[in-house]
Write a protein that holds these residues in place. Structure first.
Motif, short mmCIF file in Angstrom:
data_model
loop_
_atom_site.label_atom_id
_atom_site.label_comp_id
_atom_site.label_asym_id
_atom_site.label_seq_id
_atom_site.Cartn_x
_atom_site.Cartn_y
_atom_site.Cartn_z
N ARG A 5 0.82 -1.19 0.09
CA ARG A 5 0.11 0.00 -0.23
C ARG A 5 0.73 1.28 0.17
NH1 ARG A 5 -1.96 1.42 5.53
NH2 ARG A 5 -0.66 0.20 6.88
N THR A 21 1.04 5.49 1.23
CA THR A 21 0.80 6.72 1.80
C THR A 21 1.47 8.10 1.45
OG1 THR A 21 -0.05 4.95 3.56
CG2 THR A 21 -0.34 7.30 4.20
N LYS A 70 0.94 14.03 4.47
CA LYS A 70 -0.14 15.13 4.51
C LYS A 70 0.56 16.49 4.16
CE LYS A 70 -2.80 13.03 8.25
NZ LYS A 70 -2.18 12.25 9.38
N GLU A 73 -5.91 0.50 -1.16
CA GLU A 73 -5.31 0.69 0.05
C GLU A 73 -4.34 2.07 0.01
OE1 GLU A 73 -4.93 -1.02 3.41
OE2 GLU A 73 -6.87 -1.76 2.61
N CYS A 74 -4.47 2.91 -0.99
CA CYS A 74 -3.62 3.67 -1.26
C CYS A 74 -4.20 5.03 -0.74
CB CYS A 74 -3.11 3.93 -2.69
SG CYS A 74 -2.08 2.46 -3.22
N SER A 75 -3.53 6.05 -0.18
CA SER A 75 -3.97 7.27 0.24
C SER A 75 -3.84 8.01 -1.05
CB SER A 75 -3.46 8.12 1.26
OG SER A 75 -2.19 8.51 0.75
N ASP A 76 -4.88 9.21 -1.13
CA ASP A 76 -4.86 10.18 -2.22
C ASP A 76 -3.89 11.21 -2.10
OD1 ASP A 76 -6.86 8.88 -3.71
OD2 ASP A 76 -8.60 10.16 -2.50
N PRO A 106 -2.67 14.98 -1.24
CA PRO A 106 -3.73 15.81 -0.15
C PRO A 106 -3.94 17.00 -1.49
CG PRO A 106 -1.44 15.73 0.29
CD PRO A 106 -1.51 14.82 -0.62
#
Ligand code: SF4
Length: 296
Positions: free
Chosen positions: A2, A4, A7, A284-287, A289
């Motif tokens: 995955r 991430t 932020k 399972e991957c974050s976008d 920001p």
């Protein structure tokens, strides 16, 4: 595997404002930039394609009307020289760099010996100390003794230093010279701090970090350093084509971060290349920001 994304990452407002100014249609073909506008080769290429003339130093050979001072800033004497040579100054100095200039002036007026924690060869530091008669630049612990014999010192830092490192160094200066009067003004900029906090948080979770940014970008290198200090494998790449599947061998969780001079487009390319690698579970991957709003 995955993925991430930190932020807080990528281009800060100081760099973005400078790029926007240099790309402004009204200066197309009539603008010379002194030094690297940003430490990012892709952006430099884009500017050149847009007609900007990029030179290392000021000289009578410049044939454009406008001369830009970059986000890194420059000493007042350089601004004066540009005007005296008949050019129109386009000042893209970041307000957070100018804040360092002001802090140093205050220290000098109050009788403190000015000290900059940073890289003496970096253009921002050259801009801070360029008009000073007497000053000291300290890169790390090994240079603390340069301050021997000083009674009062006023310390600032290059805006892209690691704040923890700077605080530790100031503490060590105080310990080494207990009789010395030491004043400190924290001039590490907020966008740099935000990216450092975000990479620290992310490094606790991932087993490899991809750090995106120019190989000569000071703050990008510092992000990779934070990961190394935390025992996380980090790969500093400039562009998606530098990704190597071997970086991800046996890894389950990949982090992505980028320095304050890394354009959004470059980060997006790297992000897309990683999430489309074999073995990555996109759900399972974050976008990425949202692009930061520049409030200054
Ligand atoms: S890194 Fe900080 S000081 Fe440098 S241009 Fe960006 S906001 Fe300004």
């Amino acid at each position: 595997m995955r993925v991430t994304v930190a932020k807080s990452l990528g281009t800060c407002f100081g760099v973005q404002d400078a790029i926007d100014l240099a790309m402004d249609e009204s200066y197309r073909g009539d603008l010379t930039v002194i030094g690297q506008l940003v430490h990012n080769p892709q952006t430099i290429q884009q500017l050149q394609e847009n007609g900007a003339n990029i030179v290392d130093k000021l000289s009578p050979d410049i044939h454009t009307k406008h001369v830009m001072i970059t986000a890194h800033g420059a000493p007042e004497s350089v601004h004066r020289r540009v005007k005296e040579m008949g050019f129109t100054v386009l000042d893209a100095s970041c307000p957070l760099v100018l804040r360092v200039h002001k802090a140093v002036s205050r220290f000098v007026r109050a009788g403190y010996h000015p000290v900059v924690i940073g890289d003496a060869l970096h253009v921002e530091v050259k801009g801070i100390v360029g008009d000073l008669e007497d000053y000291t630049v300290i890169r790390d612990q090994s240079e603390i003794d340069k301050l021997k014999g000083r009674a009062r010192v006023g310390i600032v830092s290059q805006t892209t230093q690691q704040i923890d490192f700077v605080l530790k160094l100031v503490g060590e200066i105080r310990e080494r010279f207990p009789q010395m009067e030491v004043e400190f003004c924290d001039t590490v900029c907020q966008p740099t701090k935000a990216r450092q906090v975000a990479v620290r948080e992310l490094a606790k979770e991932v087993d490899v970090m991809i750090v995106v940014g120019g190989h000569n970008s000071s703050n990008t290198k510092k992000l990779a350093l934070v990961c190394a200090e935390m025992g996380v494998e980090a790969h500093h790449i400039e562009r998606a084509s530098e990704l190597d599947p071997r970086m991800f061998d046996g890894k389950e969780h990949v982090g992505i971060t980028a320095g304050t001079s890394t354009p959004r487009e470059v980060i997006e390319n790297v992000y897309q290349a990683i999430i489309h690698m074999p073995g990555v579970d996109i759900s399972e991957c974050s976008d990425l920001p949202p692009k930061e709003k520049y409030l200054h």
